[in-house]
Enzyme design. Structure first.
Site, PDB file in Angstrom:
ATOM      1  N   LEU A   7       0.838  -1.201   0.000  1.00 39.02           N
ATOM      2  CA  LEU A   7       0.000   0.000   0.000  1.00 39.02           C
ATOM      3  C   LEU A   7       0.874   1.252   0.000  1.00 39.02           C
ATOM      4  O   LEU A   7       1.700   1.449   0.893  1.00 39.02           O
ATOM      5  CB  LEU A   7      -0.903   0.010   1.233  1.00 39.02           C
ATOM      6  CG  LEU A   7      -1.765  -1.241   1.428  1.00 39.02           C
ATOM      7  CD1 LEU A   7      -2.707  -1.062   2.607  1.00 39.02           C
ATOM      8  CD2 LEU A   7      -2.546  -1.558   0.163  1.00 39.02           C
ATOM      9  N   ALA A   9      -0.586   4.435  -1.530  1.00 39.77           N
ATOM     10  CA  ALA A   9      -1.402   5.467  -2.173  1.00 39.77           C
ATOM     11  C   ALA A   9      -1.732   6.625  -1.236  1.00 39.77           C
ATOM     12  O   ALA A   9      -2.308   7.618  -1.656  1.00 39.77           O
ATOM     13  CB  ALA A   9      -2.697   4.848  -2.698  1.00 39.77           C
ATOM     14  N   ARG A  14       1.510  14.037   7.340  1.00 43.67           N
ATOM     15  CA  ARG A  14       2.314  14.384   8.521  1.00 43.67           C
ATOM     16  C   ARG A  14       3.805  14.547   8.203  1.00 43.67           C
ATOM     17  O   ARG A  14       4.574  15.015   9.018  1.00 43.67           O
ATOM     18  CB  ARG A  14       2.113  13.308   9.612  1.00 43.67           C
ATOM     19  CG  ARG A  14       0.762  13.411  10.298  1.00 43.67           C
ATOM     20  CD  ARG A  14       0.442  12.174  11.124  1.00 43.67           C
ATOM     21  NE  ARG A  14      -0.048  11.075  10.288  1.00 43.67           N
ATOM     22  CZ  ARG A  14      -0.409   9.873  10.736  1.00 43.67           C
ATOM     23  NH1 ARG A  14      -0.302   9.606  12.031  1.00 43.67           N
ATOM     24  NH2 ARG A  14      -0.840   8.928   9.930  1.00 43.67           N
ATOM     25  N   THR A  82      -7.070   2.119   3.896  1.00 39.67           N
ATOM     26  CA  THR A  82      -6.270   0.937   3.548  1.00 39.67           C
ATOM     27  C   THR A  82      -7.150  -0.178   2.963  1.00 39.67           C
ATOM     28  O   THR A  82      -6.696  -0.925   2.095  1.00 39.67           O
ATOM     29  CB  THR A  82      -5.518   0.421   4.780  1.00 39.67           C
ATOM     30  OG1 THR A  82      -6.440   0.327   5.887  1.00 39.67           O
ATOM     31  CG2 THR A  82      -4.394   1.353   5.174  1.00 39.67           C
ATOM     32  N   GLY A 142      -3.103   0.655  15.455  1.00 40.27           N
ATOM     33  CA  GLY A 142      -4.331  -0.093  15.705  1.00 40.27           C
ATOM     34  C   GLY A 142      -4.053  -1.128  16.791  1.00 40.27           C
ATOM     35  O   GLY A 142      -2.979  -1.714  16.838  1.00 40.27           O
ATOM     36  N   ASN A 379      54.949  11.689 -12.883  1.00 37.45           N
ATOM     37  CA  ASN A 379      54.936  12.592 -11.732  1.00 37.45           C
ATOM     38  C   ASN A 379      54.294  13.916 -12.136  1.00 37.45           C
ATOM     39  O   ASN A 379      54.749  14.580 -13.070  1.00 37.45           O
ATOM     40  CB  ASN A 379      56.364  12.837 -11.231  1.00 37.45           C
ATOM     41  CG  ASN A 379      56.333  13.592  -9.919  1.00 37.45           C
ATOM     42  OD1 ASN A 379      56.069  13.016  -8.879  1.00 37.45           O
ATOM     43  ND2 ASN A 379      56.551  14.897  -9.987  1.00 37.45           N
ATOM     44  N   SER A 407      56.417  21.506 -11.600  1.00 39.47           N
ATOM     45  CA  SER A 407      55.443  22.279 -10.831  1.00 39.47           C
ATOM     46  C   SER A 407      54.925  23.483 -11.609  1.00 39.47           C
ATOM     47  O   SER A 407      55.638  24.096 -12.392  1.00 39.47           O
ATOM     48  CB  SER A 407      56.084  22.765  -9.531  1.00 39.47           C
ATOM     49  OG  SER A 407      56.303  21.645  -8.716  1.00 39.47           O
TER      50      SER A 407
HETATM   51  C1  UD1 Z   1      -2.325   1.554   9.652  1.00 36.13           C
HETATM   52  C2  UD1 Z   1      -3.321   0.577  10.285  1.00 36.13           C
HETATM   53  C3  UD1 Z   1      -3.025   0.455  11.773  1.00 36.13           C
HETATM   54  C4  UD1 Z   1      -1.606  -0.008  11.963  1.00 36.13           C
HETATM   55  C5  UD1 Z   1      -0.616   0.934  11.239  1.00 36.13           C
HETATM   56  C6  UD1 Z   1       0.779   0.331  11.240  1.00 36.13           C
HETATM   57  C7  UD1 Z   1      -5.434   0.771   9.083  1.00 36.13           C
HETATM   58  C8  UD1 Z   1      -6.804   1.331   9.080  1.00 36.13           C
HETATM   59  N1  UD1 Z   1      -4.673   1.084  10.109  1.00 36.13           N
HETATM   60  O1  UD1 Z   1      -2.547   2.829  10.241  1.00 36.13           O
HETATM   61  O2  UD1 Z   1      -3.902  -0.477  12.360  1.00 36.13           O
HETATM   62  O3  UD1 Z   1      -1.289  -0.056  13.320  1.00 36.13           O
HETATM   63  O4  UD1 Z   1      -0.994   1.083   9.855  1.00 36.13           O
HETATM   64  O5  UD1 Z   1       1.727   1.201  10.714  1.00 36.13           O
HETATM   65  O6  UD1 Z   1      -5.113   0.015   8.188  1.00 36.13           O
HETATM   66  N2  UD1 Z   1      -2.727   3.861   2.099  1.00 36.13           N
HETATM   67  C9  UD1 Z   1      -3.213   3.664   0.833  1.00 36.13           C
HETATM   68  N3  UD1 Z   1      -4.427   4.138   0.512  1.00 36.13           N
HETATM   69  C10 UD1 Z   1      -5.222   4.791   1.413  1.00 36.13           C
HETATM   70  C11 UD1 Z   1      -4.723   4.981   2.726  1.00 36.13           C
HETATM   71  C12 UD1 Z   1      -3.467   4.490   3.046  1.00 36.13           C
HETATM   72  O7  UD1 Z   1      -2.537   3.081  -0.014  1.00 36.13           O
HETATM   73  O8  UD1 Z   1      -6.339   5.167   1.035  1.00 36.13           O
HETATM   74  C13 UD1 Z   1      -1.364   3.365   2.417  1.00 36.13           C
HETATM   75  C14 UD1 Z   1      -0.425   4.455   2.885  1.00 36.13           C
HETATM   76  O9  UD1 Z   1       0.278   5.006   1.778  1.00 36.13           O
HETATM   77  C15 UD1 Z   1       0.511   3.712   3.831  1.00 36.13           C
HETATM   78  C16 UD1 Z   1      -0.353   2.569   4.359  1.00 36.13           C
HETATM   79  O10 UD1 Z   1      -1.457   2.466   3.489  1.00 36.13           O
HETATM   80  O11 UD1 Z   1       1.629   3.176   3.148  1.00 36.13           O
HETATM   81  C17 UD1 Z   1      -0.835   2.834   5.785  1.00 36.13           C
HETATM   82  O12 UD1 Z   1      -1.557   4.021   5.809  1.00 36.13           O
HETATM   83  P1  UD1 Z   1      -1.486   5.030   7.023  1.00 36.13           P
HETATM   84  O13 UD1 Z   1      -2.409   6.147   6.765  1.00 36.13           O
HETATM   85  O14 UD1 Z   1      -0.080   5.349   7.342  1.00 36.13           O
HETATM   86  O15 UD1 Z   1      -2.127   4.108   8.174  1.00 36.13           O
HETATM   87  P2  UD1 Z   1      -1.879   4.229   9.728  1.00 36.13           P
HETATM   88  O16 UD1 Z   1      -2.710   5.324  10.261  1.00 36.13           O
HETATM   89  O17 UD1 Z   1      -0.456   4.248  10.032  1.00 36.13           O
END
Ligand code: UD1
Ligand code: CA
Length: 459
Positions: A7, A9, A14, A82, A142, A379, A407
């Site tokens: 994942l 996207a 932050r 996610t 989570g 040299n 030199s």
């Molecule tokens: C997520 C988990 C959380 C876990 C944590 C670990 C969920 C809802 N939560 O939270 O339980 O403890 O990771 O690090 O899954 N992404 C997408 N598409 C989206 C949203 C996110 O591809 O629509 C990708 C992000 O680019 C990232 C990953 O998913 O690489 C995780 O997304 P992020 O928003 O960082 O989730 P956390 O809040 O960290």
């Protein structure tokens, strides 16, 4: 088939960056590349990267990798989360597949762990397995909610957790293995009734639990592996951990570091045994350092190959090759595309660019060698300049074996000095010099007797 979904996207707001989060680097390599490498090394046959925010940049960055991309639609009114990201990949997943879900922002995960996780999942015939960890400070992750029988019941996000759930220290790493069928079945039922209004992959767990499916929890002891990067602070922590991990590997392989905390080595560097590295060194890219070398001070070596028994003191070496038993520095700069032979000496404030510099040749002080083919045992005196640029074009010079460049000479390219050609100090050479000839180009010296006294300069 074992497939992996990474994942990538999300927006990563932050990080406060124009760059997509997963392209931020840890020791010269992007986070997503670390994740891809670990997935590859865990016998995954297909890697699917979900892209959305910063899609073009990520595709461009990974264009040479063996991955396929799936687009997650991004924008107002489009779902987010996610779970929604994983849904986009379901067409390419069959019921019997083992699906490893990874986050592009969890760069420290090791392939060994992924292998163990997948084996644990397959051996126990789970519908889904979560890689979990118990953290001292679980904030932001989570939480794993278990029932009275300690079975995993669901995952609750920090933002949705009640006070009691916030006290749970077992967390979701964001890394899962699903059986294809159950992944597809459960994702149909997730919704965005949560505090973030998102479709969470984590909700698939509760759905499976309610359908009496077996859910595994694979607890990771080394909790550093699952650190997620959401901020620059996290990035810095992960960089520190990766630095130690890389340096430990070399210490085990027989490299000495005088202060391992103060040595930066990028993940693809190779180093031979008995090499000693002093604090301040930065070894980058695809550099290859031989055995028994000594690297002092703030030396930076980028994409370069260094032979054995080479001493380098406070130098910058870029995309070049240095032969064995050579001594460089202090403060030499070897610019790209230079091929330095064996037993050479390149001393203080010498700059070499796009040049060949033969075995046994020396340039000990204050010289510029640019676009030159310097033979063996040559040299190059102090202050020699290869005048390679006429304001419009660059030209090459050729210096034969055993030549001696006095030199402060200027070698105005294109010019050729044959073997054993000698150049007198201070000469500006614009014409070729034959074998064994001395070339001297300067006004003859006049000494004017009594001049100082006549000028009244002597008291
Ligand atoms: C997520 C988990 C959380 C876990 C944590 C670990 C969920 C809802 N939560 O939270 O339980 O403890 O990771 O690090 O899954 N992404 C997408 N598409 C989206 C949203 C996110 O591809 O629509 C990708 C992000 O680019 C990232 C990953 O998913 O690489 C995780 O997304 P992020 O928003 O960082 O989730 P956390 O809040 O960290
Ligand atoms: Ca995250």
């Amino acid at each position: 088939m074992r497939v992996s979904v990474i994942l990538a996207a999300g927006e990563g707001s932050r990080m406060k960056s124009k760059k997509p989060k997963v392209l931020h680097e840890i020791l010269g390599m992007s986070m997503i590349e670390y994740v891809i490498e670990s997935a590859k090394d865990s016998n995954v046959e297909k890697i699917n990267v979900v892209v959305g925010h910063g899609e073009e940049q990520i595709r461009e960055h990974l264009k040479d990798k063996e991955v396929i991309f799936t687009r997650q639609p991004i924008g107002k009114g489009v779902p987010y989360g996610t779970g929604y990201a994983v849904m986009q990949t379901l067409d390419g997943i069959s019921d019997e597949d083992t699906v490893l879900i990874l986050n592009g922002d969890t760069p420290l995960i090791k392939s060994q762990t992924l292998n163990e996780l997948i084996n644990f999942h397959e051996e126990n015939d789970y519908a889904a397995t979560i890689l979990t960890a118990v953290l001292e400070c679980p904030y932001g992750y989570g939480r794993i909610v278990r029932d009275e029988d300690a079975r995993i019941h669901k995952i609750v996000e920090e933002k949705d957790a009640c006070q009691k759930q916030k006290l749970i220290r077992e967390i979701n790493s964001g890394i899962f293995v699903f059986r294809g069928r159950e992944l597809k079945d459960s994702l149909q039922f997730i919704d965005s009734n949560n505090n973030q209004g998102e479709l969470y992959i984590t909700d698939a767990i509760e759905i499976l639990f309610k359908n009496n499916k077996k859910i595994g929890g694979f607890n990771l002891k080394d909790t550093r592996e699952i650190l997620g990067v959401n901020s620059r602070d996290n990035l810095s922590t992960c960089t520190d951990i990766m630095k130690k991990r890389i340096n430990e590997k070399y210490l085990i392989e027989g490299v000495t570091m005088i202060d391992a905390n103060a040595v930066i080595i990028e993940p693809k560097v190779e180093i031979g045994s008995d090499t000693i590295i002093y604090p301040g060194a930065v070894l980058q890219g695809k550099s290859k350092i031989g055995s028994n070398c000594k690297i002092y001070g703030t030396t930076r070596i980028v994409d370069s190959e260094i032979g054995d028994e080479v001493t380098i003191d406070n130098c910058l070496i870029e995309s070049s090759k240095i032969g064995s038993n050579s001594k460089l520095g202090p403060y030499a700069h070897i610019r790209p595309n230079s091929n330095i032979g064996e037993n050479t000496k390149i001393g203080n404030f010498v700059e070499i660019k796009n040049s060949n510099f033969g075995d046994g040749s020396k340039a000990s002080h204050l010289a510029y060698v640019g676009d030159a083919d310097v033979g063996k045992n040559v040299n190059i005196g102090c202050g020699v300049v290869f005048v390679n640029y006429d304001g419009k074009n660059k030209h090459r010079s050729v210096i034969g074996d055993h030549a001696f460049i006095g030199s402060n000479a200027n070698i105005v390219a294109p010019v050729k000095v044959e073997d054993y050609g000698y150049i007198a100090a201070g000469s500006t050479i614009t014409k070729d010099v034959g074998e064994g000839e001395l070339s001297i180009e300067r006004a003859s010296q006049r000494n004017i007797e009594g001049w100082v006294e006549r000028k009244g300069l002597k008291n």
